[in-house]
Motif scaffolding. Structure first.
Motif, PDB file in Angstrom:
ATOM      1  N   GLY A  29       1.657  -2.800  10.388  1.00  0.00           N
ATOM      2  CA  GLY A  29       2.475  -2.467   9.224  1.00  0.00           C
ATOM      3  C   GLY A  29       3.009  -1.043   9.298  1.00  0.00           C
ATOM      4  N   ARG A  30       3.972  -0.759   8.426  1.00  0.00           N
ATOM      5  CA  ARG A  30       4.493   0.608   8.313  1.00  0.00           C
ATOM      6  C   ARG A  30       3.657   1.316   7.234  1.00  0.00           C
ATOM      7  N   VAL A  31       2.716   2.112   7.682  1.00  0.00           N
ATOM      8  CA  VAL A  31       1.775   2.748   6.751  1.00  0.00           C
ATOM      9  C   VAL A  31       2.412   4.007   6.172  1.00  0.00           C
ATOM     10  N   THR A  36       0.347  13.051   2.452  1.00  0.00           N
ATOM     11  CA  THR A  36       0.519  13.719   3.746  1.00  0.00           C
ATOM     12  C   THR A  36       1.889  13.444   4.348  1.00  0.00           C
ATOM     13  N   MET A  37       2.641  12.557   3.722  1.00  0.00           N
ATOM     14  CA  MET A  37       3.958  12.101   4.204  1.00  0.00           C
ATOM     15  C   MET A  37       3.851  11.331   5.524  1.00  0.00           C
ATOM     16  N   TYR A  38       2.656  10.873   5.844  1.00  0.00           N
ATOM     17  CA  TYR A  38       2.469  10.019   7.029  1.00  0.00           C
ATOM     18  C   TYR A  38       3.316   8.754   6.851  1.00  0.00           C
ATOM     19  N   ASP A  39       4.077   8.411   7.895  1.00  0.00           N
ATOM     20  CA  ASP A  39       4.969   7.249   7.825  1.00  0.00           C
ATOM     21  C   ASP A  39       5.102   6.708   9.238  1.00  0.00           C
ATOM     22  N   ASN A  40       4.257   5.719   9.551  1.00  0.00           N
ATOM     23  CA  ASN A  40       4.171   5.282  10.932  1.00  0.00           C
ATOM     24  C   ASN A  40       3.706   3.839  11.018  1.00  0.00           C
ATOM     25  N   ILE A  41       4.096   3.156  12.100  1.00  0.00           N
ATOM     26  CA  ILE A  41       3.545   1.825  12.353  1.00  0.00           C
ATOM     27  C   ILE A  41       2.107   1.997  12.847  1.00  0.00           C
ATOM     28  N   ALA A  42       1.179   1.350  12.178  1.00  0.00           N
ATOM     29  CA  ALA A  42      -0.234   1.529  12.552  1.00  0.00           C
ATOM     30  C   ALA A  42      -1.058   0.338  12.063  1.00  0.00           C
ATOM     31  N   ASP A  66      -1.373  -9.933   9.094  1.00  0.00           N
ATOM     32  CA  ASP A  66      -0.256  -9.485   9.927  1.00  0.00           C
ATOM     33  C   ASP A  66       0.776  -8.823   9.012  1.00  0.00           C
ATOM     34  N   ALA A  67       0.908  -7.511   9.128  1.00  0.00           N
ATOM     35  CA  ALA A  67       1.810  -6.770   8.236  1.00  0.00           C
ATOM     36  C   ALA A  67       3.101  -6.359   8.948  1.00  0.00           C
ATOM     37  N   THR A  68       3.417  -7.062  10.026  1.00  0.00           N
ATOM     38  CA  THR A  68       4.653  -6.755  10.742  1.00  0.00           C
ATOM     39  C   THR A  68       5.844  -6.832   9.787  1.00  0.00           C
ATOM     40  N   MET A 451       1.151  -4.398  -0.031  1.00  0.00           N
ATOM     41  CA  MET A 451       2.042  -4.606   1.116  1.00  0.00           C
ATOM     42  C   MET A 451       3.318  -5.295   0.665  1.00  0.00           C
ATOM     43  N   PHE A 452       4.450  -4.663   0.961  1.00  0.00           N
ATOM     44  CA  PHE A 452       5.716  -5.249   0.522  1.00  0.00           C
ATOM     45  C   PHE A 452       6.758  -5.198   1.628  1.00  0.00           C
ATOM     46  N   ASP A 453       7.733  -6.084   1.524  1.00  0.00           N
ATOM     47  CA  ASP A 453       8.834  -6.134   2.481  1.00  0.00           C
ATOM     48  C   ASP A 453       9.983  -5.290   1.936  1.00  0.00           C
ATOM     49  N   PRO A 454      10.253  -4.123   2.544  1.00  0.00           N
ATOM     50  CA  PRO A 454      11.254  -3.217   1.965  1.00  0.00           C
ATOM     51  C   PRO A 454      12.665  -3.822   1.928  1.00  0.00           C
ATOM     52  N   GLU A 455      12.895  -4.836   2.761  1.00  0.00           N
ATOM     53  CA  GLU A 455      14.235  -5.450   2.815  1.00  0.00           C
ATOM     54  C   GLU A 455      14.439  -6.499   1.729  1.00  0.00           C
TER      55      GLU A 455
END
Ligand SMILES: [Zn+2]
Length: 546
Positions: A29-31, A36-42, A66-68, A451-455
């Motif tokens: 997922g995109r965490v 901390t402004m952390y914004d990463n696939i993890a 699966d948070a892809t 967990m949400f789908d931003p699109e």
């Protein structure tokens, strides 16, 4: 041969251990972490209710999500939800909310403990409450003592049956009883004081508000206020918050500007930002709708205020929730006789303003969802379409923020911050431990995760049908327990935890002895020693010296 067996066994065993490394493994997922402004696939590993790891390495868990393509965000925190009841929970998780709290109205002081006990082990989301100024007044000034639910139609009975709480200036003795009632609620662990002074107007003196904030300040807790002049124009609204902020500054006590999405909002925001910069723990919240919701008999809807003073027309602003029709002076009068607390929708801002609110830094989302009236027979699994209508903010507030952010190029981190961190941070600063470990996607924090789908994430609730669930938020975790999977809410009543201060033993409430309590204009108490008092002692925290 024997050694080979041992080796095989060891390999098998260790892979079994590996498979159960975490309780839940959220993969790819995109965490996003607003602190901390952390914004990463993890990958995120959840164990024992906490976020145990956020890593690029492969992890495994007893359960895997699966948070892809999904954002993995801190669970949404709604600090302004008046309906903390079983039937509301499925709609709350569909909208990504993992914590719902009624900080604006609250529960009657002696009933704070019962509010929490009634919900323990019966809620998939976290829950919290203020102690109510309104109900303390109804207890003392109208003689109400029964509160079946803290704030459902039974709770609002005071609004239908009596108006003493709204219109009466208490005597000093009654004022002390009101404060003692609130003091008891704070001792029972209420998060702060909720005040709906906007429904009381000049029934409440400046002195009374000041003393409320002083009492809250003694415990280091906020006042959450529906301002004195709300709804009003851009002068009245702002002066209402200035009353609260001036007190907050003088007393060093925290304060929440409830639903300031009204005329003058940009001024209110600047006041909050500047006061925070000076170290005051004050903050504000908005809901993403240009119409509000209340009961037909709300004091500010009287023709002298709504029509004469504010210049609104009932025909353009006052809509019946059930019929969808606007009121006239005559039809309002007729309905007041039949059903004074009938739910209505009140239009007060242009549609364009909503996007503007969502760009304001540091502001939180509070839905102001109302109890559904009537709520007879509504249960956990009642189909949404069987619910009576209510304002759409009840079901759609948080998904709407995310949709509007997408449609208007508002940075996603700003939206994630508004929906979670911006409420957790200032509450945590008050010393509320449960909020120091929420609203953040960091190792060691409580695993409240949305967990949400931003699109695709979107609200569906409308003014015509306010209980349609949001979509595009497939998975929700509360305290490490999956409470929604593939958009299907699960009956995990063991998941939600109380958001509450520690209970303190019965204390002795120090009555005030202020002359001029009931006077329309504040008279300086004789024992007030002026500025020298500020020089000599911590005036703000101790109250008056006598
Ligand atoms: Zn309000």
């Amino acid at each position: 041969m024997k050694n080979l067996n041992l080796l095989l066994f060891t390999l098998l065993f260790s892979s079994m251990v590996m498979a159960q490394q975490y309780d839940v493994a959220i993969l790819n997922g995109r965490v996003m972490d607003p602190e901390t402004m952390y914004d990463n696939i993890a990958n995120v590993g959840v164990k024992d209710g906490r976020i145990a790891i956020i890593t690029k390495d492969n992890i495994t868990g007893k359960e895997t999500i699966d948070a892809t393509g999904l954002v993995v965000a801190p669970g949404f925190i709604d600090g302004h939800q008046h309906c903390i009841e079983t039937y509301a929970y499925r709609l709350m998780v569909r909208d990504g909310r993992t914590t719902i709290m009624d900080l604006e109205v609250g529960a009657s002081g002696p009933n704070v403990d019962a509010f929490y006990k009634d919900r323990e082990g019966k809620s998939p989301v976290n829950f919290g409450i203020s102690v109510a100024h309104e109900f303390a007044r109804a207890t003392v000034l109208d003689g109400f003592t029964e509160w079946k639910h803290y704030n459902t139609p039974d709770g609002f009975v005071s609004r239908a049956q009596a108006q003493g709480w709204s219109k009466t200036r208490p005597t000093l003795e009654q004022g002390n009883q009101i404060l003692a009632n609130i003091d008891e609620g704070l001792r029972q662990g209420a998060l702060g004081i909720g005040s709906t002074v906007g429904y009381m107007r000049e029934g409440v003196s400046s002195r009374e508000i000041f003393e409320l904030q002083k009492l809250g300040g003694k415990y280091g807790r906020y006042i959450a206020m529906h301002f004195r002049n709300t709804p009003g124009n851009d002068v009245q609204e702002v002066s209402g918050i200035q009353e609260m902020l001036a007190n907050a500054a003088a007393l060093g006590s925290p304060a929440i500007a409830c639903h300031f999405n009204n005329p003058g909002y940009n001024m209110v925001h600047e006041l909050l930002v500047r006061m925070r910069e000076k170290g005051n723990n004050v903050w504000g919240e908005v809901y993403p709708y240009n119409a509000g919701s209340t009961t037909l008999n709300a004091m500010f809807l009287e023709p002298e205020i709504w029509v004469d003073a504010l210049g609104y027309k009932y025909e353009e602003t006052l809509k019946d929730v059930e019929t969808g029709e606007f009121y006239t002076v005559e039809s309002r009068k007729e309905m007041l006789k039949k059903e004074p607390t009938r739910p209505i929708i009140v239009y007060k801002m242009p549609e364009e303003a909503i996007v503007d609110w969502l760009k304001m830094k540091g502001v939180a989302i509070g839905s102001d969802g109302m109890p559904i009236i009537p709520d007879d027979g509504l249960e956990w699994d009642t189909p949404y379409e069987d619910f009576p209508n209510t304002h759409p903010r009840f079901a759609g507030s948080f998904a709407k923020v995310l949709r509007l952010a997408r449609e208007n190029n508002i940075p996603l981190m700003q939206a994630v911050s508004m929906t979670s961190y911006n409420y957790a941070k200032p509450l945590g600063e008050m010393g509320l431990k449960s909020m120091q470990v929420r609203g953040r996607m960091q190792e060691g924090m409580v695993a409240d995760i949305t967990m949400f789908d931003p699109e695709t994430v979107t609200d569906h609730a409308t003014y015509a049908k306010g209980t349609l669930p949001s979509t595009g938020i497939p998975h929700v975790i509360v305290n490490g327990i999956i409470v929604m999977r593939d958009s299907e809410p699960l009956k995990r009543f063991d998941a939600g935890q109380p958001i509450r201060f520690e209970v303190q033993g019965k204390g002795k409430f120090e009555p005030l002895t202020i002359e001029g309590w009931t006077q329309k204009f504040y008279a300086v108490p004789e024992d007030f020693s002026g500025t020298s008092g500020l020089d000599c002692c911590d005036f703000g925290q101790e109250g008056h010296e006598h």
